[in-house]
Design an enzyme around this catalytic site. Structure first.
Site, PDB file in Angstrom:
ATOM      1  N   GLY A   1       0.821  -1.199   0.000  1.00  0.00           N
ATOM      2  CA  GLY A   1       0.000   0.000   0.000  1.00  0.00           C
ATOM      3  C   GLY A   1       0.856   1.249   0.000  1.00  0.00           C
TER       4      GLY A   1
ATOM      5  N   LYS B   1       2.075  -5.396   3.570  1.00  0.00           N
ATOM      6  CA  LYS B   1       1.590  -6.558   4.314  1.00  0.00           C
ATOM      7  C   LYS B   1       1.915  -7.802   3.505  1.00  0.00           C
ATOM      8  CE  LYS B   1      -2.453  -6.213   6.321  1.00  0.00           C
ATOM      9  NZ  LYS B   1      -3.913  -6.007   6.508  1.00  0.00           N
TER      10      LYS B   1
ATOM     11  N   ASP C   1      -5.380  -3.251  -5.309  1.00  0.00           N
ATOM     12  CA  ASP C   1      -5.726  -3.528  -3.917  1.00  0.00           C
ATOM     13  C   ASP C   1      -7.238  -3.556  -3.726  1.00  0.00           C
ATOM     14  OD1 ASP C   1      -5.852  -0.780  -4.475  1.00  0.00           O
ATOM     15  OD2 ASP C   1      -5.229  -0.183  -2.457  1.00  0.00           O
TER      16      ASP C   1
ATOM     17  N   THR D   1      -4.210   5.513   3.511  1.00  0.00           N
ATOM     18  CA  THR D   1      -3.771   6.836   3.074  1.00  0.00           C
ATOM     19  C   THR D   1      -4.915   7.541   2.363  1.00  0.00           C
ATOM     20  OG1 THR D   1      -1.514   6.000   2.834  1.00  0.00           O
ATOM     21  CG2 THR D   1      -2.048   8.073   1.721  1.00  0.00           C
TER      22      THR D   1
ATOM     23  N   THR E   1      -7.775  23.351  19.513  1.00  0.00           N
ATOM     24  CA  THR E   1      -7.634  23.200  18.063  1.00  0.00           C
ATOM     25  C   THR E   1      -7.183  21.806  17.634  1.00  0.00           C
ATOM     26  OG1 THR E   1      -7.233  25.561  17.781  1.00  0.00           O
ATOM     27  CG2 THR E   1      -6.476  24.123  16.012  1.00  0.00           C
TER      28      THR E   1
END
Length: 289
Positions: A11, A16, A115, A139, A209
């Site tokens: 990825g 993996k 994927d 991501t 914040t």
């Protein structure tokens, strides 16, 4: 025991891997970073402190890869495999129009990420005959809608939780840049000073914040998932199973208010099915799928 397959899911942040027998039995597995954590002096993102030790593993008969991380990572993975099993036959999986019981409705089927394709194949095998919404928190956050008879009707891609937070920090003058490690504690209910937020304000309303950023970006992810899950339920008039996974799933699923099933190995499961159903070719370095 049959010769195992080596499965690799590369990825955008992690690799993996698993060794799997022909019947789908997983014997070894792991994950490591391919960027950012370098051993001093190597300059190679695969030479990280988290690089797996494959020296004691049984030799696989072939390797099957999904790679969405680009050519540089592909070359490094090839070199890493060759350090352990020189010349091992390997296949880089590409999306197809139809495979392993899944039909791809993309206008150009090959544009779909490998994927996502392998993940849908794995999901259909895990939950046969069920309509599915597959949400992967990586991501990028991706969604795939899969009918009960295995038709992928389409999907969505959005910035992932970490990418969303980082983008706000990098493109505004006063907002901090949060990474997922810092943001995890904020989602647990502590403010930036390490103090628990009063319960009467509600779990997601923040008084600083950093926590506002973390919670706001998390809820943007969850709002997308829940809206599309409800949309599919209304459109298909059936119960749709929501299947979630990915590196940020552990932090984000706590905010879900709809039923879900966690599955973190859909891509590897799909690669195992693709490998098991592929035609047998003479041993070569690379081969078609």
């Amino acid at each position: 025991m049959s010769t195992p397959y080596l499965l690799i899911d590369a990825g955008n942040s992690r690799v993996k891997w698993a060794l799997v027998q022909a019947d789908g039995t997983q014997t070894h597995s792991g994950a490591f970073s391919h960027g950012g954590q370098l051993v001093k002096g190597t300059g190679d993102p695969l030479q990280s402190r988290h690089e797996p030790d494959w020296s004691a593993l049984p030799a696989p008969g072939s390797a099957w890869l999904s790679n969405v991380a680009g050519d540089a990572v592909a070359r490094r993975i090839d070199a890493f495999i060759d350090r352990h099993w020189p010349g091992l036959a390997r296949t880089t999986v590409r999306s197809a129009a139809q495979q392993c019981g899944v039909t791809n409705a993309y206008t150009t089927p090959s544009q779909l990420g490998s994927d996502r394709w392998a993940g849908m194949i794995g999901a259909r095998a895990a939950f046969p005959g069920e309509p599915l919404l597959i949400a992967t928190f990586g991501t990028a956050t991706t969604l795939e809608a899969l009918t009960a008879d295995g038709v992928f009707v389409g999907g969505l891609i959005a910035p992932g939780w970490s990418l969303m937070m980082r983008s706000l920090g990098e493109h505004t003058a006063q907002l901090p840049t949060l990474d997922s490690t810092a943001a995890r504690g904020l989602l647990d209910g502590d403010n930036a000073a390490g103090q628990r937020e009063p319960a009467e304000r509600g779990a997601w309303f923040a008084t600083d914040t950093p926590r506002s950023l973390s919670s706001g970006c998390a809820l943007a992810q969850i709002g997308l998932i829940e809206r599309m899950w409800r949309h599919l339920q209304d459109e298909w008039q059936v119960s749709v199973r929501l299947v979630v996974g990915g590196g940020a799933a552990g932090e984000l699923v706590q905010a879900l208010s709809v039923p879900y099933t966690r599955h973190d190995s859909l891509v590897l499961a799909g690669l195992a099915l693709i490998a098991a159903q592929a035609p047998v070719y003479p041993s070569t370095h690379t081969r078609p799928v």
